[in-house]
Design a protein around this motif. Structure first.
Motif, PDB file in Angstrom:
ATOM      1  N   THR A  78       0.822  -1.209   0.000  1.00 58.64           N
ATOM      2  CA  THR A  78       0.000   0.000   0.000  1.00 58.64           C
ATOM      3  C   THR A  78       0.858   1.262   0.000  1.00 58.64           C
ATOM      4  O   THR A  78       0.552   2.235  -0.708  1.00 58.64           O
ATOM      5  N   ILE A  79       1.919   1.280   0.780  1.00 65.16           N
ATOM      6  CA  ILE A  79       2.791   2.454   0.822  1.00 65.16           C
ATOM      7  C   ILE A  79       3.439   2.725  -0.534  1.00 65.16           C
ATOM      8  O   ILE A  79       3.383   3.869  -1.038  1.00 65.16           O
ATOM      9  N   PRO A  80       4.053   1.735  -1.200  1.00 63.65           N
ATOM     10  CA  PRO A  80       4.618   2.009  -2.537  1.00 63.65           C
ATOM     11  C   PRO A  80       3.574   2.486  -3.535  1.00 63.65           C
ATOM     12  O   PRO A  80       3.862   3.342  -4.388  1.00 63.65           O
ATOM     13  N   MET A  81       2.352   1.935  -3.459  1.00 64.94           N
ATOM     14  CA  MET A  81       1.298   2.356  -4.377  1.00 64.94           C
ATOM     15  C   MET A  81       0.972   3.829  -4.177  1.00 64.94           C
ATOM     16  O   MET A  81       0.877   4.602  -5.142  1.00 64.94           O
ATOM     17  N   LEU A  82       0.789   4.252  -2.919  1.00 65.64           N
ATOM     18  CA  LEU A  82       0.454   5.651  -2.651  1.00 65.64           C
ATOM     19  C   LEU A  82       1.586   6.575  -3.091  1.00 65.64           C
ATOM     20  O   LEU A  82       1.342   7.658  -3.647  1.00 65.64           O
ATOM     21  N   GLU A  83       2.810   6.176  -2.850  1.00 65.64           N
ATOM     22  CA  GLU A  83       3.946   7.017  -3.240  1.00 65.64           C
ATOM     23  C   GLU A  83       4.020   7.182  -4.752  1.00 65.64           C
ATOM     24  O   GLU A  83       4.374   8.261  -5.258  1.00 65.64           O
ATOM     25  N   GLU A  84       3.648   6.136  -5.492  1.00 65.19           N
ATOM     26  CA  GLU A  84       3.688   6.230  -6.943  1.00 65.19           C
ATOM     27  C   GLU A  84       2.533   7.061  -7.493  1.00 65.19           C
ATOM     28  O   GLU A  84       2.715   7.876  -8.401  1.00 65.19           O
ATOM     29  N   VAL A  85       1.329   6.864  -6.936  1.00 62.88           N
ATOM     30  CA  VAL A  85       0.152   7.539  -7.474  1.00 62.88           C
ATOM     31  C   VAL A  85       0.045   8.978  -6.980  1.00 62.88           C
ATOM     32  O   VAL A  85      -0.306   9.885  -7.748  1.00 62.88           O
ATOM     33  N   PHE A  86       0.357   9.220  -5.701  1.00 63.04           N
ATOM     34  CA  PHE A  86       0.142  10.538  -5.107  1.00 63.04           C
ATOM     35  C   PHE A  86       1.440  11.240  -4.698  1.00 63.04           C
ATOM     36  O   PHE A  86       1.409  12.383  -4.244  1.00 63.04           O
ATOM     37  N   GLY A  87       2.561  10.542  -4.833  1.00 65.99           N
ATOM     38  CA  GLY A  87       3.825  11.148  -4.466  1.00 65.99           C
ATOM     39  C   GLY A  87       4.148  11.093  -2.997  1.00 65.99           C
ATOM     40  O   GLY A  87       5.211  11.540  -2.557  1.00 65.99           O
ATOM     41  N   THR A  88       3.265  10.541  -2.189  1.00 66.10           N
ATOM     42  CA  THR A  88       3.463  10.426  -0.747  1.00 66.10           C
ATOM     43  C   THR A  88       2.519   9.377  -0.183  1.00 66.10           C
ATOM     44  O   THR A  88       1.428   9.166  -0.711  1.00 66.10           O
ATOM     45  N   ALA A  89       2.940   8.720   0.893  1.00 66.98           N
ATOM     46  CA  ALA A  89       2.055   7.806   1.631  1.00 66.98           C
ATOM     47  C   ALA A  89       1.445   8.490   2.839  1.00 66.98           C
ATOM     48  O   ALA A  89       0.687   7.867   3.597  1.00 66.98           O
ATOM     49  N   GLY A  90       1.756   9.762   3.040  1.00 69.96           N
ATOM     50  CA  GLY A  90       1.154  10.515   4.127  1.00 69.96           C
ATOM     51  C   GLY A  90       1.373   9.872   5.484  1.00 69.96           C
ATOM     52  O   GLY A  90       2.485   9.493   5.838  1.00 69.96           O
ATOM     53  N   ARG A  91       0.283   9.706   6.225  1.00 69.21           N
ATOM     54  CA  ARG A  91       0.330   9.152   7.572  1.00 69.21           C
ATOM     55  C   ARG A  91       0.225   7.632   7.610  1.00 69.21           C
ATOM     56  O   ARG A  91       0.223   7.039   8.695  1.00 69.21           O
ATOM     57  N   LEU A  92       0.131   6.988   6.458  1.00 73.64           N
ATOM     58  CA  LEU A  92      -0.137   5.553   6.447  1.00 73.64           C
ATOM     59  C   LEU A  92       0.861   4.732   7.261  1.00 73.64           C
ATOM     60  O   LEU A  92       0.447   3.797   7.966  1.00 73.64           O
ATOM     61  N   PRO A  93       2.170   5.015   7.211  1.00 75.49           N
ATOM     62  CA  PRO A  93       3.094   4.171   7.973  1.00 75.49           C
ATOM     63  C   PRO A  93       2.767   4.068   9.463  1.00 75.49           C
ATOM     64  O   PRO A  93       3.061   3.043  10.086  1.00 75.49           O
ATOM     65  N   GLU A  94       2.128   5.072  10.037  1.00 75.63           N
ATOM     66  CA  GLU A  94       1.824   5.058  11.472  1.00 75.63           C
ATOM     67  C   GLU A  94       0.383   4.677  11.780  1.00 75.63           C
ATOM     68  O   GLU A  94      -0.007   4.555  12.945  1.00 75.63           O
ATOM     69  N   MET A  95      -0.445   4.445  10.778  1.00 76.01           N
ATOM     70  CA  MET A  95      -1.872   4.222  10.989  1.00 76.01           C
ATOM     71  C   MET A  95      -2.196   2.765  11.321  1.00 76.01           C
ATOM     72  O   MET A  95      -1.522   1.840  10.870  1.00 76.01           O
ATOM     73  N   LYS A  96      -3.278   2.587  12.110  1.00 76.52           N
ATOM     74  CA  LYS A  96      -3.921   1.290  12.308  1.00 76.52           C
ATOM     75  C   LYS A  96      -5.265   1.375  11.624  1.00 76.52           C
ATOM     76  O   LYS A  96      -6.065   2.256  11.916  1.00 76.52           O
ATOM     77  N   VAL A  97      -5.524   0.425  10.730  1.00 72.57           N
ATOM     78  CA  VAL A  97      -6.617   0.644   9.775  1.00 72.57           C
ATOM     79  C   VAL A  97      -7.687  -0.437   9.780  1.00 72.57           C
ATOM     80  O   VAL A  97      -8.544  -0.463   8.911  1.00 72.57           O
ATOM     81  N   SER A  98      -7.695  -1.330  10.723  1.00 75.77           N
ATOM     82  CA  SER A  98      -8.624  -2.451  10.705  1.00 75.77           C
ATOM     83  C   SER A  98     -10.067  -1.969  10.650  1.00 75.77           C
ATOM     84  O   SER A  98     -10.489  -1.089  11.412  1.00 75.77           O
ATOM     85  N   GLY A  99     -10.852  -2.546   9.719  1.00 76.91           N
ATOM     86  CA  GLY A  99     -12.268  -2.219   9.601  1.00 76.91           C
ATOM     87  C   GLY A  99     -12.576  -1.076   8.657  1.00 76.91           C
ATOM     88  O   GLY A  99     -13.740  -0.781   8.407  1.00 76.91           O
ATOM     89  N   MET A 100     -11.561  -0.434   8.107  1.00 79.66           N
ATOM     90  CA  MET A 100     -11.764   0.689   7.203  1.00 79.66           C
ATOM     91  C   MET A 100     -11.777   0.207   5.755  1.00 79.66           C
ATOM     92  O   MET A 100     -11.188  -0.812   5.428  1.00 79.66           O
ATOM     93  N   THR A 101     -12.446   0.961   4.875  1.00 79.59           N
ATOM     94  CA  THR A 101     -12.350   0.655   3.455  1.00 79.59           C
ATOM     95  C   THR A 101     -11.042   1.221   2.918  1.00 79.59           C
ATOM     96  O   THR A 101     -10.461   2.151   3.490  1.00 79.59           O
ATOM     97  N   ASP A 102     -10.587   0.673   1.799  1.00 78.36           N
ATOM     98  CA  ASP A 102      -9.347   1.172   1.218  1.00 78.36           C
ATOM     99  C   ASP A 102      -9.444   2.652   0.863  1.00 78.36           C
ATOM    100  O   ASP A 102      -8.479   3.406   1.042  1.00 78.36           O
ATOM    101  N   LEU A 103     -10.594   3.096   0.358  1.00 74.41           N
ATOM    102  CA  LEU A 103     -10.756   4.514   0.056  1.00 74.41           C
ATOM    103  C   LEU A 103     -10.657   5.353   1.327  1.00 74.41           C
ATOM    104  O   LEU A 103     -10.071   6.441   1.325  1.00 74.41           O
ATOM    105  N   GLN A 104     -11.245   4.860   2.407  1.00 75.70           N
ATOM    106  CA  GLN A 104     -11.166   5.583   3.673  1.00 75.70           C
ATOM    107  C   GLN A 104      -9.734   5.626   4.195  1.00 75.70           C
ATOM    108  O   GLN A 104      -9.272   6.659   4.697  1.00 75.70           O
ATOM    109  N   ILE A 105      -9.021   4.506   4.080  1.00 77.16           N
ATOM    110  CA  ILE A 105      -7.621   4.458   4.509  1.00 77.16           C
ATOM    111  C   ILE A 105      -6.799   5.492   3.750  1.00 77.16           C
ATOM    112  O   ILE A 105      -6.024   6.259   4.341  1.00 77.16           O
ATOM    113  N   ILE A 106      -6.968   5.525   2.446  1.00 76.11           N
ATOM    114  CA  ILE A 106      -6.194   6.461   1.622  1.00 76.11           C
ATOM    115  C   ILE A 106      -6.549   7.900   1.972  1.00 76.11           C
ATOM    116  O   ILE A 106      -5.656   8.760   2.090  1.00 76.11           O
ATOM    117  N   ALA A 107      -7.836   8.179   2.142  1.00 77.12           N
ATOM    118  CA  ALA A 107      -8.259   9.545   2.488  1.00 77.12           C
ATOM    119  C   ALA A 107      -7.677   9.981   3.826  1.00 77.12           C
ATOM    120  O   ALA A 107      -7.199  11.122   3.971  1.00 77.12           O
TER     121      ALA A 107
END
Length: 276
Positions: free
Chosen positions: A67-96
């Motif tokens: 997920t991190i490499p994908m975000l870096e390629e598409v948006f130029g950054t993974a933002g806060r994802l490396p520190e996030m806990k995301v269980s139960g979220m949709t992928d769109l919600q995680i990215i947002a």
């Protein structure tokens, strides 16, 4: 993809019993009890979460490997994802959530959804294609899915925060693809998981050509969001205690219709489903 428009076979709800073997006489054949075709009102549609319910990664947080490499390629950054806990979220919600401090809105994300799906799957195949086990089945999953597939009352679909191609790819990797013949709902369709049961239900009603009430759907998952999305739609909620982030107490606090520690006791799973 291509699963949502399939037409149901005429005998889809009838089971496989009743087929005669003409190589032996009727008098010599053993008498076998035939399960009657269930009434429409008796049918139950099982909407299965994936991660934490059916499978999990062999190590915590491994989904970030792709997920991190994908975000870096598409948006130029993974933002806060490396520190996030995301269980139960949709992928769109995680990215947002990951990118909101970087100035990306939901609209910006949806504008790039096709590129996002493509890069997501490229990164996922790379991360899972090195010959090492990436996902593992949780206890009793295959046996439970087989038991419900063999029962004329139940039909299964996926209801997951994963984008659709990733959901089916995961099922392919762990050998569960055969158990989800109905169209489901996925994490690239909404930022809000509560929207997914209604999307799945509309597709399944059309696929089966049946008028199914919300309470005939059972959402099976490991997080409070699974229970909440079931409640929002009017479906039943069966919680399982196999997730990494949320425990039994978290599930109980959300008042699911039923709760299982895991799916390892198939008889107990079937008894629980029978009461829903």
């Amino acid at each position: 993809m291509g699963r949502r428009g399939d037409n149901p076979e005429s005998d889809e709800l009838a089971g496989n019993s009743g087929r005669k073997d003409h190589r032996v006489s009727e008098s010599s054949r053993p008498r076998v009890a035939v399960s009657p075709r269930p009434r429409t009102s008796d049918l139950r549609i099982l909407l299965w979460d994936i991660d934490g319910t059916l499978i999990r990664t062999t190590r915590a947080g491994a989904f970030k490997d792709y997920t991190i490499p994908m975000l870096e390629e598409v948006f130029g950054t993974a933002g806060r994802l490396p520190e996030m806990k995301v269980s139960g979220m949709t992928d769109l919600q995680i990215i947002a959530e990951a990118l909101k401090d970087e100035g990306f809105t939901n609209e910006h994300i949806l504008e790039r959804i096709d590129q996002l799906r493509e890069r997501y799957m490229e990164a996922m195949r790379k991360a899972t294609g090195n010959g090492e086990q990436f996902f593992e089945l949780l206890p009793g999953v295959r046996e439970t899915l087989q038991a419900v597939a063999d029962h004329p009352r139940y039909h299964s679909a996926l209801l997951t925060g994963n984008i659709e191609p990733a959901a089916y790819f995961k099922m392919e990797l762990v050998g569960l693809s055969e158990f989800f013949p109905l169209p489901g709902a996925f994490g690239d369709e909404s930022h809000d998981r509560r929207d997914l049961p209604a999307l799945a239900a509309d597709r399944i009603r059309k696929h089966l050509q049946l008028d199914l009430a919300p309470e005939q759907f059972i959402v099976i998952g490991d997080t409070p969001n699974d229970i909440e999305c079931a409640r929002h739609f009017g479906a039943r909620a069966l919680a399982v205690g196999t997730g990494r982030l949320y425990g039994i107490e978290d599930a109980l606090a959300c008042n699911p219709d039923a709760l299982l520690l895991d799916l390892s006791d198939v008889n107990r799973v079937m008894e629980t489903l029978a009461g829903l």
